[in-house]
Design an enzyme around this catalytic site. Structure first.
Site, PDB file in Angstrom:
ATOM      1  CD  GLU A 199      -2.795   0.893   2.369  1.00  0.00           C
ATOM      2  OE1 GLU A 199      -3.631  -0.005   2.486  1.00  0.00           O
ATOM      3  OE2 GLU A 199      -2.979   1.851   3.279  1.00  0.00           O
ATOM      4  CB  THR A 209      -4.301   5.775   0.886  1.00  0.00           C
ATOM      5  OG1 THR A 209      -3.389   6.667   0.942  1.00  0.00           O
ATOM      6  CG2 THR A 209      -3.517   4.399   1.578  1.00  0.00           C
ATOM      7  CD  GLN A 259       7.176   3.838  11.353  1.00  0.00           C
ATOM      8  OE1 GLN A 259       8.345   2.974  11.752  1.00  0.00           O
ATOM      9  NE2 GLN A 259       6.698   3.195  10.337  1.00  0.00           N
TER      10      GLN A 259
END
Ligand code: FAD
Length: 292
Positions: free
Chosen positions: A21, A52, A217
């Site tokens: 993705e 996306t 993250q």
């Protein structure tokens, strides 16, 4: 090629579907960076790459369609264009799906999108299943529909059971493949897929994996995701939080181990959230390529 056909072919070959993705760059002027990334990602020979869609549902922004179409045209890699509906009118959706179709895109992921508190929403669509119905109605022959699912339950759901009941609406509306939210504990995935089968949902489910390789993250993705954190994961974070090289290596190893175990336990698909960092995805792929 339609994504459900890819799952069928791979199943026959006893292999999982491997997909990636990416997201459109925030600034139009950085558009080329996504193609540089995809060019590098091509070495992993993914079965498809999904792109996306901005949460705002702004149809003036054609990036998702443009990138998905170019991935297919330039690199010969199958694509899935995401589409959200919470901030779209029926007319917006009609325009977008016509653009997808005109750009030879064959697969779309029908999503609701997040509801941002205080933000005005259009209210023409309430849930992803309504978008799936609209896509079916407009171009059922041309577009195959995928949907999102949540091994640990969607954050708005009163219970995991209710979430699975709601997933049935998605399937009833024509969703033929599901991709999961990220998770770090494979037991969540196994329990979830068992519950899906018990509920009569038999479509392929691909496991969404996000390698955690940077301290930034941890707060942004790990804490916000609400995913449960197994001991091995928290131990890794505690150990390498202030050691960027160590965390990078350990994060890749963690994701590789997660993917290998999932594949060995029969997962039909592995979907890597690349965060547009091709090297991270390539490193994970190198650790699992013998199983693909
Ligand atoms: P829905 O399926 O509508 O579910 C949302 C909530 O409503 C759930 O609690 C569900 O149980 C409930 N529900 C569902 N249907 C019904 C119904 N008919 N009646 C009553 N309740 C119902 N966001 C983006 O903005 N852009 C993206 O490109 C994007 N890609 C994603 C890809 C994946 C694989 C995943 C897992 C998520 C993605 N998201 C994306 C995030 C997603 O938009 C949010 O998680 C959003 O909050 C829910 O979207 P959904 O399509 O799952 O919604």
């Amino acid at each position: 090629m339609k994504i459900p056909e890819i799952f069928e072919e791979k199943k026959k070959a006893g292999k999982p579907v491997f997909s990636l993705e990416v997201f459109p760059p925030k600034r139009k002027k950085n558009m080329n960076s996504i193609y540089t990334a995809v060019e590098k990602l091509a070495v992993t020979e993914p079965d498809f790459i999904s792109v996306t869609y901005g949460a705002g549902g702004n149809i003036a922004d054609n990036s998702t369609c443009e990138i998905a179409a170019n991935i297919k045209k330039r690199y010969g890699i199958e694509t899935v264009a995401h589409l959200t509906c919470i901030n779209s009118t029926r007319e917006d959706v009609k325009v977008m799906i016509e653009r997808f179709r005109d750009s030879d895109i064959e697969n779309v992921m029908a999503l609701r999108g997040d509801i941002v508190p205080g933000e005005d929403i259009k209210r023409e669509f309430s849930h992803a299943n309504e978008l799936a119905i609209e896509i079916q109605r407009k171009c059922s022959d041309d577009l195959e529909i995928l949907g999102a699912c949540y091994p640990e339950g969607h954050y708005e759901s009163p219970s995991r059971e209710a979430d699975i009941q709601n997933l049935k609406y998605k399937i009833g509306a024509g969703v033929r493949v599901l991709i999961t939210q990220l998770f770090f504990d494979n037991r969540c995935f196994y329990g979830f897929t068992d519950n899906l089968r018990d509920a009569g949902i038999t479509v392929p489910v691909s496991a969404g994996i996000m390698p955690i390789v940077k301290a930034s993250q941890i707060e942004k993705t790990v804490q916000l995701s609400g995913a449960s954190l197994p001991h091995r994961f928290t131990e890794m974070i505690a150990r390498y939080e202030h050691d960027s090289e160590g965390l990078y290596k350990a994060g890749i190893e963690y994701a590789v181990r997660q993917c290998r175990e999932l594949i060995e336990n029969g997962a039909e698909g592995i979907h890597i959230y690349t965060m547009n960092d091709p090297q991270v995805a390539i490193n994970v792929w190198e650790g699992i390529r013998d199983l693909l």
